[in-house]
Design a protein around this motif. Structure first.
Motif, PDB file in Angstrom:
ATOM      1  N   UNK A   1      41.347 -37.057 -25.519  1.00  0.00           N
ATOM      2  CA  UNK A   1      42.094 -36.135 -25.798  1.00  0.00           C
ATOM      3  C   UNK A   1      42.014 -35.395 -24.159  1.00  0.00           C
ATOM      4  N   UNK A   2      43.017 -35.705 -23.238  1.00  0.00           N
ATOM      5  CA  UNK A   2      43.058 -34.681 -21.777  1.00  0.00           C
ATOM      6  C   UNK A   2      43.744 -33.674 -21.821  1.00  0.00           C
ATOM      7  N   UNK A   3      43.546 -33.119 -20.839  1.00  0.00           N
ATOM      8  CA  UNK A   3      44.086 -31.360 -21.116  1.00  0.00           C
ATOM      9  C   UNK A   3      43.653 -31.144 -20.037  1.00  0.00           C
ATOM     10  N   UNK A   4      45.133 -30.807 -19.514  1.00  0.00           N
ATOM     11  CA  UNK A   4      45.390 -30.104 -18.097  1.00  0.00           C
ATOM     12  C   UNK A   4      45.787 -28.550 -18.243  1.00  0.00           C
ATOM     13  N   UNK A   5      44.973 -27.783 -17.689  1.00  0.00           N
ATOM     14  CA  UNK A   5      44.964 -25.989 -17.529  1.00  0.00           C
ATOM     15  C   UNK A   5      45.238 -25.605 -16.132  1.00  0.00           C
ATOM     16  N   UNK A   6      46.909 -24.848 -16.074  1.00  0.00           N
ATOM     17  CA  UNK A   6      47.197 -24.915 -14.951  1.00  0.00           C
ATOM     18  C   UNK A   6      47.032 -23.114 -14.986  1.00  0.00           C
ATOM     19  N   UNK A   7      45.452 -22.505 -13.914  1.00  0.00           N
ATOM     20  CA  UNK A   7      45.312 -21.301 -13.923  1.00  0.00           C
ATOM     21  C   UNK A   7      46.036 -20.837 -12.107  1.00  0.00           C
ATOM     22  N   UNK A   8      46.168 -19.299 -12.500  1.00  0.00           N
ATOM     23  CA  UNK A   8      46.645 -18.899 -11.500  1.00  0.00           C
ATOM     24  C   UNK A   8      45.710 -17.236 -11.238  1.00  0.00           C
ATOM     25  N   UNK A   9      45.383 -17.234  -9.907  1.00  0.00           N
ATOM     26  CA  UNK A   9      44.589 -16.047  -9.644  1.00  0.00           C
ATOM     27  C   UNK A   9      45.921 -15.194  -9.049  1.00  0.00           C
ATOM     28  N   UNK A  10      45.562 -13.896 -10.037  1.00  0.00           N
ATOM     29  CA  UNK A  10      46.534 -13.110  -9.702  1.00  0.00           C
ATOM     30  C   UNK A  10      45.880 -11.054  -9.255  1.00  0.00           C
ATOM     31  N   UNK A  11      46.710 -10.415  -8.675  1.00  0.00           N
ATOM     32  CA  UNK A  11      45.961  -8.727  -8.562  1.00  0.00           C
ATOM     33  C   UNK A  11      45.936  -8.291  -9.514  1.00  0.00           C
ATOM     34  N   UNK A  12      45.026  -8.362 -10.245  1.00  0.00           N
ATOM     35  CA  UNK A  12      44.188  -7.752 -11.470  1.00  0.00           C
ATOM     36  C   UNK A  12      45.449  -7.047 -11.874  1.00  0.00           C
ATOM     37  N   UNK A  13      46.137  -7.216 -13.207  1.00  0.00           N
ATOM     38  CA  UNK A  13      47.537  -6.488 -13.966  1.00  0.00           C
ATOM     39  C   UNK A  13      47.572  -5.367 -14.465  1.00  0.00           C
ATOM     40  N   UNK A  14      46.077  -4.886 -14.551  1.00  0.00           N
ATOM     41  CA  UNK A  14      45.557  -4.261 -15.311  1.00  0.00           C
ATOM     42  C   UNK A  14      44.858  -2.519 -14.317  1.00  0.00           C
TER      43      UNK A  14
END
Lengths: 266, 332
Positions: A1-14
């Motif tokens: 199975x081929x899985x693609x995951x979209x990952x974003x770099x963001x300003x630390x929400x914490x």
């Protein structure tokens, strides 16, 4: 199975709320210089879902990230958590915060990768809080989409997804390939293992620029924007808390009930 | 080319009746329709929902477009996107408003991409720019740390509106309006998705989002046992118990009790935040409360910035006494 995951770099929400400051002349967030960016926590839940699927059904996980000024030590985290491949799409021409142009570039990236059965995204991103990218990718690739998933099971070409609703959840059945956006109910994202961190160090991500992708300039970056940010403000709260105290905590509790009664709050 | 004109809202039902969020967006839609001097219409989708169409007229719509079809019995992203595409292409509204609900937040983005327009989700204010006539769509971003306003050149301008922001419209049985049946079926009627089960997890009793009194607990509550104490106070005041995300993730309380940006939006008269530090995520979901009372050990906790009354201290010592005092007050 081929899985693609979209990952974003963001300003630390914490980051403490005081770190979110606005440049009112440009309507932009002044990026905090002393707090490094992070992998979007919502993306991490999507990656956790991918790892759970691979644990159960085997397969290959490709993480893709679109952005500018991607920090290697940050953006390689999916590899250290267990993703097999990492594709970074980084080009000034793709600079945009708009759902339309972001989904267009990500969908084009996914087409170039070629093999996919499940495409996973976070239910929204911690910076824009729009929750549109998964749905957008699905429309562009003409796939079904199930949003805000809390559990995913696969049986052959059938997928069963529990989707969070306003007062519980519903089980939805669909077919592969499909797009699923993931919510925190899927479970805490796992920590990178020592082995994963070592493997991530050795692994170089694939980097694609606009020339590598078959996309019209009218669909990406600034020109691809369907909506425009015209005003950005920091919410102002009154901050007029009346503190009630007493000799001992129990007195404070008693005094609070009296004050609330006086003010007809109770 | 025909012009885009008017405001349309998507109606939703709850337990066979018009959902309160729909009455809220009808109120919001009426305001915008008045500002533009245009018509307010509503789309009603479902199976055997003709009575719902009438309800929508009574609650403020000038006209209803009704898609009554067995396929629409249960909401699925595909069937609703397909039917809404037909309706929007036929009616061509300038603005389309949905609720920020399990349906609205799922449907709006798919529909926007299908129609090659934009959507702004989770809006807390919609208004018209007098000069341009464009819809100003205001929503929290960065987890509620900032508030942004968006506009779009595309049509329809689609927005989902957060519950409890606009007051619901009042019914007026004398109101008349036309109900237009949508007979055209989408090109693709069959769908690849189907709902096979629905599970309701909410507790019996008062719904958290409708309660006038809410007692919320944070990570510092520490256990399911701790939440029982909050429940006792809530019961006494005829209210409901909510939580931040960590207690839900730890199963100290049901998932549906989460208050915040990705959970329930509440606007009670009385909200007591117990051992809650007050992340922007959480405050985004409770800032509509009339009176916030905070109990926290940390004097610097962000929750005190939005609270009207506060105690700095250990909730374990405060809540039992406070509960007893409230009991006494209620006996008076």
């Amino acid at each position: 199975m081929n899985i693609i995951v979209c990952i974003k770099q963001v300003v630390d929400p914490e980051a403490p709320p005081a770190h979110f400051k606005v440049d009112t002349t440009t309507n932009r967030l002044i990026l905090p210089t002393d707090i490094p960016p992070v992998i979007d926590p919502y993306s991490e839940y999507a990656l956790e879902a991918a790892l759970q699927l691979r644990d159960k059904y085997a397969g290959k996980i490709t993480a893709i990230s679109l952005g500018n000024n991607l920090q290697k030590e940050v953006i390689k985290k999916p590899l250290s958590m267990g993703a097999d491949e990492l594709v970074l799409v980084e080009d000034e021409l793709f600079t945009s915060n708009d759902s339309w142009s972001i989904a267009k570039v990500l969908a084009t990236t996914i087409i170039k990768i070629g093999a996919y059965d499940v495409i996973l995204c976070g239910r929204q991103s911690a910076d824009r809080d729009a929750g549109q990218i998964g749905s957008g990718i699905a429309e562009i690739l003409k796939l079904p989409v199930i949003t805000v998933a809390r559990k995913i099971d696969i049986d052959g070409t059938k997928v069963l997804v529990e989707r969070v609703t306003d007062d519980g959840y519903e089980t939805i059945e669909t077919t592969l390939p499909t797009v699923i956006t993931v919510s925190n109910e899927i479970g805490e994202p796992r920590y990178p293992t020592i082995r994963g961190i070592m493997a991530a160090k050795k692994k170089e991500p694939t980097i694609w620029k606009s020339v590598d992708l078959d996309i019209e300039s009218s669909q990406s970056g600034i020109d691809g924007c369907r909506s425009h940010l015209v005003k950005l403000l920091k919410p102002v709260y009154e901050g007029k808390c009346e503190f009630v105290d007493g000799e001992i905590p129990e007195d404070a509790a008693s005094n609070l009930s009296k004050r609330l009664r006086q003010e007809k709050v109770l | 080319m025909t012009e885009y004109k008017g405001i349309m809202v998507l109606a939703e039902s709850a337990e066979g009746k018009l959902a309160s969020i729909t009455r809220e967006i009808l109120g919001c839609g009426q305001k915008l329709a008045n500002e533009l001097g245009e018509e307010l219409t509503a789309a009603v989708l479902g199976n055997h929902v003709a009575t719902l169409a009438r309800e929508v007229i009574i609650h403020g719509a000038d006209k209803v477009y009704l898609a009554d079809n067995p396929i629409l019995e249960h909401y699925t992203n595909e069937s609703y996107t397909n039917f809404m595409e037909v309706i929007v292409k036929q009616v061509m509204p300038k603005i389309l408003i949905l609720g920020q609900t399990a349906i609205g937040r799922d449907l709006a983005p798919s529909l926007a991409f299908r129609l090659e327009t934009s959507a702004t989700t989770d809006c807390i204010e919609l208004s018209i720019n007098i000069e341009s006539g464009k819809l100003l769509q205001t929503k929290p971003i960065y987890g509620g740390n900032l508030i942004a306003t968006f506009t779009s050149e595309c049509h329809p301008q689609i927005a989902t509106v957060r519950p409890k922001v606009y007051p619901p419209t009042k019914p007026d049985n004398s109101r008349q309006g036309k109900i237009v049946k949508i007979d055209t079926e989408p090109e693709i009627v069959s769908t690849r998705t189907k709902v096979i089960d629905k599970v309701f997890q909410s507790k019996e009793g008062i719904r958290l989002e409708d309660a006038a009194v809410v007692i919320g607990g944070g990570r510092g509550i520490g256990s399911a046992e701790g939440f029982k104490q909050l429940e006792e106070l809530a019961r006494l005041l005829g209210g409901a118990v909510g939580a931040t995300r960590p207690p839900c993730d730890n199963n100290w309380i049901e998932e549906t009790a989460q208050i915040g940006l990705t959970g329930k939006i509440i606007a009670p008269k009385f909200y007591m935040a117990v051992a809650i530090s007050g992340s922007s995520q959480h405050i985004s979901g409770c800032s509509g409360a009339k009176n916030i009372i905070a109990i926290n050990k940390d004097a610097e906790a962000n929750i005190f910035n939005v609270a009207r009354f506060g105690i700095i201290g250990d909730w374990k010592k405060i809540i039992p006494v406070f509960t007893e005092k409230v009991r006494e007050l209620l006996m008076e």
